[in-house]
Design a protein around this motif. Structure first.
Motif, PDB file in Angstrom:
ATOM      1  N   SER B  88      11.194  23.974  37.307  1.00 52.71           N
ATOM      2  CA  SER B  88      11.932  24.345  36.093  1.00 52.71           C
ATOM      3  C   SER B  88      13.132  23.429  35.879  1.00 52.71           C
ATOM      4  CB  SER B  88      12.413  25.788  36.209  1.00 52.71           C
ATOM      5  OG  SER B  88      13.470  26.026  35.326  1.00 52.71           O
ATOM      6  N   HIS B  89      13.266  22.915  34.665  1.00 49.16           N
ATOM      7  CA  HIS B  89      14.427  22.078  34.334  1.00 49.16           C
ATOM      8  C   HIS B  89      15.717  22.864  34.512  1.00 49.16           C
ATOM      9  CE1 HIS B  89      12.048  18.769  33.143  1.00 49.16           C
ATOM     10  NE2 HIS B  89      11.590  19.289  32.003  1.00 49.16           N
ATOM     11  N   SER B  90      15.708  24.144  34.111  1.00 46.27           N
ATOM     12  CA  SER B  90      16.926  24.957  34.177  1.00 46.27           C
ATOM     13  C   SER B  90      17.383  25.127  35.619  1.00 46.27           C
ATOM     14  CB  SER B  90      16.676  26.332  33.565  1.00 46.27           C
ATOM     15  OG  SER B  90      16.291  26.203  32.226  1.00 46.27           O
ATOM     16  N   PHE B  91      16.419  25.357  36.520  1.00 40.06           N
ATOM     17  CA  PHE B  91      16.780  25.566  37.923  1.00 40.06           C
ATOM     18  C   PHE B  91      17.260  24.250  38.550  1.00 40.06           C
ATOM     19  CE2 PHE B  91      13.580  29.337  38.185  1.00 40.06           C
ATOM     20  CZ  PHE B  91      14.410  30.070  37.373  1.00 40.06           C
ATOM     21  N   ALA B 140      33.521  24.257  34.364  1.00 41.50           N
ATOM     22  CA  ALA B 140      33.332  25.665  34.005  1.00 41.50           C
ATOM     23  C   ALA B 140      32.261  25.780  32.918  1.00 41.50           C
ATOM     24  CB  ALA B 140      34.643  26.272  33.524  1.00 41.50           C
ATOM     25  N   TYR B 141      32.319  24.887  31.907  1.00 44.45           N
ATOM     26  CA  TYR B 141      31.287  24.896  30.862  1.00 44.45           C
ATOM     27  C   TYR B 141      29.922  24.590  31.459  1.00 44.45           C
ATOM     28  CZ  TYR B 141      34.905  24.983  27.245  1.00 44.45           C
ATOM     29  OH  TYR B 141      35.952  25.342  26.454  1.00 44.45           O
ATOM     30  N   ILE B 144      28.608  27.680  33.506  1.00 46.27           N
ATOM     31  CA  ILE B 144      28.181  28.838  32.703  1.00 46.27           C
ATOM     32  C   ILE B 144      26.901  28.499  31.952  1.00 46.27           C
ATOM     33  CG2 ILE B 144      29.460  28.523  30.524  1.00 46.27           C
ATOM     34  CD1 ILE B 144      30.117  31.542  30.722  1.00 46.27           C
ATOM     35  N   SER B 145      26.745  27.249  31.498  1.00 52.41           N
ATOM     36  CA  SER B 145      25.512  26.896  30.793  1.00 52.41           C
ATOM     37  C   SER B 145      24.333  26.871  31.766  1.00 52.41           C
ATOM     38  CB  SER B 145      25.664  25.563  30.063  1.00 52.41           C
ATOM     39  OG  SER B 145      25.861  24.523  30.981  1.00 52.41           O
ATOM     40  N   ALA B 148      23.397  30.486  32.451  1.00 51.84           N
ATOM     41  CA  ALA B 148      22.759  31.087  31.278  1.00 51.84           C
ATOM     42  C   ALA B 148      21.347  30.539  31.083  1.00 51.84           C
ATOM     43  CB  ALA B 148      23.598  30.828  30.038  1.00 51.84           C
ATOM     44  N   ALA B 149      21.170  29.221  31.261  1.00 50.66           N
ATOM     45  CA  ALA B 149      19.845  28.619  31.090  1.00 50.66           C
ATOM     46  C   ALA B 149      18.877  29.195  32.119  1.00 50.66           C
ATOM     47  CB  ALA B 149      19.934  27.107  31.226  1.00 50.66           C
ATOM     48  N   GLY B 152      17.919  32.649  31.263  1.00 49.28           N
ATOM     49  CA  GLY B 152      17.015  32.651  30.113  1.00 49.28           C
ATOM     50  C   GLY B 152      15.565  32.526  30.510  1.00 49.28           C
ATOM     51  N   VAL B 153      15.272  31.773  31.573  1.00 46.40           N
ATOM     52  CA  VAL B 153      13.870  31.552  31.934  1.00 46.40           C
ATOM     53  C   VAL B 153      13.342  32.555  32.941  1.00 46.40           C
ATOM     54  CG1 VAL B 153      13.938  29.085  31.471  1.00 46.40           C
ATOM     55  CG2 VAL B 153      14.355  29.898  33.786  1.00 46.40           C
ATOM     56  N   ARG B 158       9.917  37.376  27.625  1.00 49.17           N
ATOM     57  CA  ARG B 158      10.900  37.476  26.542  1.00 49.17           C
ATOM     58  C   ARG B 158      11.175  36.099  25.969  1.00 49.17           C
ATOM     59  NH1 ARG B 158      12.325  42.367  24.345  1.00 49.17           N
ATOM     60  NH2 ARG B 158      12.180  43.967  25.933  1.00 49.17           N
TER      61      ARG B 158
END
Lengths: 210, 210
Positions: B88-91, B140-141, B144-145, B148-149, B152-153, B158
């Motif tokens: 996963s890109h997010s992970f 910090a940004y 948190i992103s 959140a990403a 989301g996955v 969902r």
């Protein structure tokens, strides 16, 4: 040396506000502390608010209109699929955050513009600056997390789990995916504008005197 | 009135640093401007760094060890599935951000501790404060992103698209999902600690003199 510093600060205010009718009122310790910013910075603040309101409204409306029905072939079966923003928690979060940010920007914009028209400083006190900074900071975190969460779910096939190949849902649902992409882009733009506002308030706080 | 203010500021420094051997050196305009913080705030800054380093290392190690193989029943077929964070890109983003935040926290911690031991102020100049603020803000940004990403996955079902019911992948992949959940929790904790550090630097900037 301290007195010299005070004179310099007063001179700076006079240079920054040549067009203002209030220069005579602003020279002196208290008024000086209240206006460490020139008009230019105050106008830029208003501009940031306008842009932020526009981007969050675009993000909101683009997401709310994201809805499409289509069919997709899974294992050779043609299955009807329906897509809507409200089926996803992340997309609902984007809508909620965008609405709140739009309201916050509108409120700050009204306050700023009314003060600009009355030729009084946009930020009146350190408490006010801290409050606006806190608001911008919290909303910047909220928008970036909303954008990131929404980005995370847009690609179904990337979940850290290598399962049987699912079809690319964005082919039959082009319009839905376009709406979502536009919304995510403008959500990130809102975050950037809010972060810029927050930095402006930090500059104000770092320049103002106690 | 200005002189009075300076005297009061000097008195404040003396009150804040009763245990310091440097009080005699700190009284006066320049040194005063360099240390608007007491030792207590500086120790808290170090504490925040230590906690942030710990949370990002936990987030990193928990995510990197998220890996599991299992089978799942889709349409009656038993299919082997494999899960790994790097699918996963997010992970992957969480791992990258956590590693960078851990390095940043360690660096800031080393700087702060060495200065505390030498009894010099942790933040030496306004430029330094601005740099550290910018770093903390950006990280910090980023955290948190990332959190959140990744959130989301985690829930495949969902995605804003109502398709045929997919199985709940977290049942056969309990260990994988637990690792991911722990990692996401600690990523959000890192973000909170970085945001707290950023606010501390804003307080420093707002108190320091030019």
């Amino acid at each position: 040396m301290m007195m010299n510093g005070q004179k310099m600060a007063a001179a700076e205010v006079a240079v920054q506000l040549p067009e203002s009718k209030m220069v005579t009122e602003n020279i002196g310790g208290a008024a000086d502390a209240m206006r460490p910013f020139g008009r230019k910075a105050e106008v830029m603040n208003v501009l940031l608010r306008v842009l932020c309101m526009v981007t969050s409204v675009v993000a909101l409306s683009s997401m709310v209109t994201a809805q499409q029905s289509s069919t997709v072939s899974i294992y050779g079966f043609m299955l009807p699929i329906q897509s809507k923003w409200s089926f996803s928690h992340s997309f609902e979060y984007v809508v909620g955050v965008s609405a709140v940010v739009a309201a916050h920007s509108l409120l700050q914009l009204l306050i700023s513009v009314s003060r600009l028209l009355r030729k009084s400083p946009v930020i009146q006190s350190r408490t006010h600056a801290w409050l606006v900074f806190a608001g911008d900071q919290v909303f910047a975190y909220a928008t970036i997390s909303a954008g990131a969460a929404a980005s995370g779910v847009t690609n179904l096939n990337r979940t850290g789990i290598r399962h049987t190949a699912l079809p690319n849902f964005c082919k039959p649902l082009q319009s839905f995916c376009d709406h979502v992409a536009v919304s995510i882009f403008f959500t990130f733009l809102s975050c950037f504008l809010l972060a810029a506002s927050a930095v402006q308030e930090v500059i104000w706080l770092s320049r103002s005197k106690h």
